[in-house]
Design a protein around this motif. Structure first.
Motif, mmCIF file in Angstrom:
data_model
loop_
_atom_site.group_PDB
_atom_site.id
_atom_site.type_symbol
_atom_site.label_atom_id
_atom_site.label_comp_id
_atom_site.label_asym_id
_atom_site.label_seq_id
_atom_site.Cartn_x
_atom_site.Cartn_y
_atom_site.Cartn_z
ATOM 1 N N ARG A 126 0.866 -1.117 -0.018
ATOM 2 C CA ARG A 126 0.171 -0.146 0.116
ATOM 3 C C ARG A 126 0.848 1.131 -0.030
ATOM 4 O O ARG A 126 1.920 1.206 0.384
ATOM 5 C CB ARG A 126 -0.755 -0.202 1.232
ATOM 6 N N SER A 155 1.142 -1.765 -4.976
ATOM 7 C CA SER A 155 -0.045 -2.551 -5.028
ATOM 8 C C SER A 155 -1.135 -1.456 -4.439
ATOM 9 O O SER A 155 -1.022 -0.834 -3.285
ATOM 10 C CB SER A 155 -0.136 -3.803 -4.166
ATOM 11 N N GLU A 156 -2.289 -1.219 -5.257
ATOM 12 C CA GLU A 156 -3.083 -0.256 -4.586
ATOM 13 C C GLU A 156 -2.741 1.044 -4.574
ATOM 14 O O GLU A 156 -3.296 1.847 -3.598
ATOM 15 C CB GLU A 156 -3.967 -0.823 -3.413
ATOM 16 N N TRP A 157 -1.899 1.580 -5.343
ATOM 17 C CA TRP A 157 -1.387 3.040 -5.366
ATOM 18 C C TRP A 157 -1.871 3.705 -6.291
ATOM 19 O O TRP A 157 -2.598 3.166 -7.206
ATOM 20 C CB TRP A 157 0.157 3.099 -5.797
ATOM 21 N N SER A 158 -2.287 4.979 -6.022
ATOM 22 C CA SER A 158 -3.014 5.944 -7.005
ATOM 23 C C SER A 158 -2.055 5.916 -8.380
ATOM 24 O O SER A 158 -0.811 6.015 -8.180
ATOM 25 C CB SER A 158 -3.280 7.219 -6.434
ATOM 26 N N GLU A 180 1.920 -3.144 -11.244
ATOM 27 C CA GLU A 180 0.918 -2.568 -10.199
ATOM 28 C C GLU A 180 0.062 -3.949 -9.678
ATOM 29 O O GLU A 180 -0.025 -4.795 -10.779
ATOM 30 C CB GLU A 180 0.164 -1.534 -10.343
ATOM 31 N N PRO A 182 -3.547 -4.321 -8.394
ATOM 32 C CA PRO A 182 -4.705 -3.713 -7.890
ATOM 33 C C PRO A 182 -5.858 -4.833 -7.868
ATOM 34 O O PRO A 182 -5.691 -5.905 -8.532
ATOM 35 C CB PRO A 182 -4.960 -2.729 -8.993
ATOM 36 N N GLN A 183 -6.819 -4.634 -7.020
ATOM 37 C CA GLN A 183 -8.045 -5.283 -7.398
ATOM 38 C C GLN A 183 -8.711 -5.209 -8.705
ATOM 39 O O GLN A 183 -8.941 -3.924 -9.010
ATOM 40 C CB GLN A 183 -9.265 -4.849 -6.182
ATOM 41 N N TYR A 184 -9.337 -6.361 -9.317
ATOM 42 C CA TYR A 184 -9.971 -5.970 -10.636
ATOM 43 C C TYR A 184 -10.750 -7.216 -10.713
ATOM 44 O O TYR A 184 -10.396 -8.476 -10.619
ATOM 45 C CB TYR A 184 -8.690 -6.142 -11.662
ATOM 46 N N GLU A 188 -15.289 -4.360 -9.476
ATOM 47 C CA GLU A 188 -14.408 -3.207 -9.376
ATOM 48 C C GLU A 188 -13.647 -3.163 -10.552
ATOM 49 O O GLU A 188 -12.465 -3.544 -10.712
ATOM 50 C CB GLU A 188 -13.586 -3.662 -8.214
ATOM 51 N N ARG A 191 -10.501 1.590 -11.455
ATOM 52 C CA ARG A 191 -9.136 2.022 -11.255
ATOM 53 C C ARG A 191 -8.163 1.473 -12.461
ATOM 54 O O ARG A 191 -7.360 2.006 -13.120
ATOM 55 C CB ARG A 191 -8.654 1.378 -9.764
#
Length: 319
Positions: A126, A155-158, A180, A182-184, A188, A191
C-alpha cells in the motif's frame, strides 16, 4: 497455459497465477497447500504470489516449505512478496510501512520464509503516507542492485503516486516500478480501466490483479445470505458484507443465472472475463481445495470459447 509479458518487461508470467492470501497459514494445512501448488505447477502456473502480512508471515513459510519439498526448478517459477503491513502480530513503527529500514528488513525476512535467494517480484503493498516516495524508490533500487529483488512494483497505489515514483527514478537514475497489483473484477473496474489507463503505454506497466471473484461475491455462494464458515463470515470481513445490499444481490443472481445458461461455473466465468483485458499480465487465483483450483483453471478455455456477444451479456448482467 498462456504466458504474458509483465508489461513491457521481458518477464513472462502465466496468465493464471496462484496466491496465498487468506488461505495458506489460515484455512488450509500443509498437505493441502502442497497439493494445490503441485496442481498449479502441473497446469503451467509459473507465478506464486505472497506477502509478509499473510497470516503474519506463516503463508510464506508454508509456500516456501511446499515448493522446496516439490523440488521445483528455481529458474522455472517466480515468487513474490509484499511489504507494508508487517508480519508481527502487533508491529512497532519500524516493523511496518515503507521506510528504508522496513523495506530492507522485510525483504530479508521474506527470503528466509520463502527459502529463496531472491524475490522475482516485490510489491509495496500500500502507499505509505509516513515515508517519502523517494526513500522507498531508493530502497527498492538498492535491493535490485544487490540481487535480492528482480522487479519491484506497487499495490493499490494511485496513478499520481505511481507517476511520482517514476519521476523520482528517472531523476536519480534508479530502477522504476514495473508493475502494479490492483483489485480487478466485474464489480471493481474503475481503477484498472480508467485511472491507470494512461500508465500502460506511458511506463509499460504490467498488472497482476487480485480478487477476480470479488472475494467470493461472484461465485454465487452469497446470493441467499452468508453461509457459516465462508470467507465473509470470518472476523474482519465486515467491509465485504456491506456490499451485499439488495441491488447488488439481484445483480449477482442475474450473473449466476447467465453463467448457468452459458454452461460455465460463475467463478470460472468471472476469472475468464478478467483475462480479456490486454493490460492484465496475470490473474491471481486462490483456492482451499483441488476441485476449486481445477475449476478456476478452466477460465483460459472459457475466455477463448465465448464470443463477444456473450461477453456483452456478462457485463450487462451486473450493470
Amino acid at each position: 497455459m498462456q504466458y504474458r509479458r509483465l508489461g513491457t518487461s521481458g518477464l513472462q508470467l502465466s496468465a493464471l497465477a496462484f496466491g496465498a492470501w487468506v488461505t495458506f497459514g489460515n484455512q488450509v494445512g500443509r498437505g493441502t497447500a502442497r497439493e494445490l501448488v503441485a496442481a498449479a505447477w502441473d497446469h503451467g502456473v509459473n507465478f506464486f504470489d505472497n506477502a509478509e502480512g499473510y497470516a503474519n508471515g506463516e503463508a510464506e513459510r508454508v509456500m516456501g516449505d511446499v515448493i522446496a519439498d516439490l523440488r521445483l526448478p528455481r529458474d522455472g517459477w517466480c515468487v513474490s512478496s509484499k511489504v507494508y503491513f508487517g508480519s508481527a502480530a502487533d508491529p512497532r513503527p519500524t516493523q511496518k510501512g515503507l521506510s528504508r529500514k522496513h523495506v530492507h528488513d522485510a525483504c530479508h525476512a521474506a527470503l528466509k520464509r520463502l527459502r529463496v535467494d531472491y524475490l522475482d517480484l516485490y510489491f509495496c503493498h500500500r502507499p505509505d503516507p509516513q515515508t517519502p516516495i523517494a526513500e522507498t524508490v531508493s530502497a527498492m533500487d538498492a535491493l535490485i542492485r544487490q540481487g535480492k529483488v528482480l522487479y519491484w512494483g506497487t499495490s493499490e497505489w494511485s496513478a499520481g503516486e505511481i507517476r511520482e515514483a517514476h519521476r523520482v527514478a528517472l531523476a536519480h537514475n534508479l530502477v522504476a516500478p514495473a508493475m502494479e497489483q490492483p483489485q480487478y473484477n466485474l464489480l471493481e473496474r474503475e481503477r484498472v480501466e480508467v485511472e491507470y489507463a494512461p500508465l500502460y503505454a506511458e511506463f509499460g506497466m504490467g498488472t497482476t490483479i487480485f480478487s477476480p471473484l470479488a472475494s467470493g461475491l461472484l461465485t454465487g455462494k452469497y446470493n441467499d445470505g452468508i453461509p457459516a464458515g465462508s470467507r465473509l463470515a470470518q472476523d474482519g470481513m465486515g467491509w465485504l458484507q456491506r456490499g451485499l445490499h439488495g441491488d447488488r444481490i439481484e445483480a449477482l443472481r442475474r450473473f449466476t443465472s447467465l453463467a448457468a445458461e452459458l454452461g460455465v461455473a460463475p467463478a470460472t466465468l468471472a476469472i475468464a472475463w478478467c483475462l480479456r483485458n490486454p493490460n492484465v499480465s496475470s490473474v491471481l487465483l486462490g483456492a482451499t481445495g483441488l476441485a476449486q483450483l481445477l475449476q478456476d483453471l478452466e477460465a483460459l478455455e472459457v475466455w477463448q470459447r465465448l464470443d463477444d456477444a456473450s461477453w456483452e451479456r456478462v457485463q450487462a448482467s451486473l450493470a
